[in-house]
Design an enzyme around this catalytic site. Structure first.
Site, PDB file in Angstrom:
ATOM      1  N   HIS A  22       0.835  -1.202   0.000  1.00 43.17           N
ATOM      2  CA  HIS A  22       0.000   0.000   0.000  1.00 43.17           C
ATOM      3  C   HIS A  22       0.873   1.257   0.000  1.00 43.17           C
ATOM      4  O   HIS A  22       1.823   1.357   0.754  1.00 43.17           O
ATOM      5  CB  HIS A  22      -0.915  -0.011   1.230  1.00 43.17           C
ATOM      6  CG  HIS A  22      -1.770   1.194   1.318  1.00 43.17           C
ATOM      7  ND1 HIS A  22      -1.573   2.164   2.256  1.00 43.17           N
ATOM      8  CD2 HIS A  22      -2.810   1.600   0.566  1.00 43.17           C
ATOM      9  CE1 HIS A  22      -2.471   3.117   2.091  1.00 43.17           C
ATOM     10  NE2 HIS A  22      -3.236   2.784   1.062  1.00 43.17           N
ATOM     11  N   ASP A  66      -4.765   3.499  -5.002  1.00 38.80           N
ATOM     12  CA  ASP A  66      -4.912   3.946  -3.616  1.00 38.80           C
ATOM     13  C   ASP A  66      -6.180   4.789  -3.453  1.00 38.80           C
ATOM     14  O   ASP A  66      -6.380   5.770  -4.171  1.00 38.80           O
ATOM     15  CB  ASP A  66      -3.682   4.764  -3.213  1.00 38.80           C
ATOM     16  CG  ASP A  66      -3.524   4.914  -1.722  1.00 38.80           C
ATOM     17  OD1 ASP A  66      -4.526   4.772  -0.986  1.00 38.80           O
ATOM     18  OD2 ASP A  66      -2.403   5.183  -1.281  1.00 38.80           O
ATOM     19  N   TYR A 116      10.217  13.862 -11.587  1.00 40.08           N
ATOM     20  CA  TYR A 116      11.512  13.176 -11.541  1.00 40.08           C
ATOM     21  C   TYR A 116      11.895  12.845 -10.104  1.00 40.08           C
ATOM     22  O   TYR A 116      12.346  11.733  -9.809  1.00 40.08           O
ATOM     23  CB  TYR A 116      12.618  14.031 -12.170  1.00 40.08           C
ATOM     24  CG  TYR A 116      12.580  14.116 -13.675  1.00 40.08           C
ATOM     25  CD1 TYR A 116      12.241  13.028 -14.472  1.00 40.08           C
ATOM     26  CD2 TYR A 116      12.920  15.293 -14.315  1.00 40.08           C
ATOM     27  CE1 TYR A 116      12.224  13.115 -15.856  1.00 40.08           C
ATOM     28  CE2 TYR A 116      12.915  15.393 -15.704  1.00 40.08           C
ATOM     29  CZ  TYR A 116      12.572  14.300 -16.457  1.00 40.08           C
ATOM     30  OH  TYR A 116      12.567  14.387 -17.824  1.00 40.08           O
TER      31      TYR A 116
END
Length: 145
Positions: A22, A66, A116
């Protein structure tokens, strides 16, 4: 070969998806993304012959997004001044909508350099052969209830 598993998902990728917990994140990187340098702390999986839409659809058949965050799917924002169209984002939103009841509301954008930085913290980066510009997408894993 297994029944019910999309053939595009390699044994290595299936292993990584299974290992993730998770809130772990995975990046599906386009062909221009610096996967190896960003993935020094991540598992890097090469899927050079495949585009992101096919992989995204296959992954989301197995991978819960999620539900504890508003936007578990993140796209890399176009830099100001770049004259780039991103029709692939609409394709991604359609794929997400097929697998998550929030639809395109589950998709957000992250500024390029922040993307990034977040990629460096990802569990895994999938280096694809995707040709579209600004086609990178990051998924945050949820729980299976």
């Amino acid at each position: 070969m297994l029944k019910g598993i999309p053939q595009i998902l390699s044994p290595e990728l299936l292993k990584v998806l299974s290992e993730m917990g998770h809130s772990d994140r995975i990046v599906l990187a386009d062909g221009n993304f610096p996967a190896e340098s960003m993935g020094k702390s991540a598992v890097v999986i090469r899927c050079d012959g495949h585009g992101i839409p096919e992989l995204l659809d296959a992954i989301l058949q197995l991978f819960p997004l999620d539900t504890y965050v508003e936007q578990p799917v993140s796209l890399m924002s176009v830099m100001p001044g770049d004259d780039v169209k991103t029709p692939i984002w609409d394709v991604y939103k359609g794929i997400v909508a097929e697998h998550d009841p929030r639809g395109e509301l589950a998709v957000g954008n992250i500024e390029r350099f922040k993307f990034y930085e977040e990629s460096k913290k990802a569990y895994a980066i999938i280096a694809t052969g995707e040709h579209a510009l600004y086609a990178n997408v990051m998924l945050q894993k949820g729980v299976i209830a």
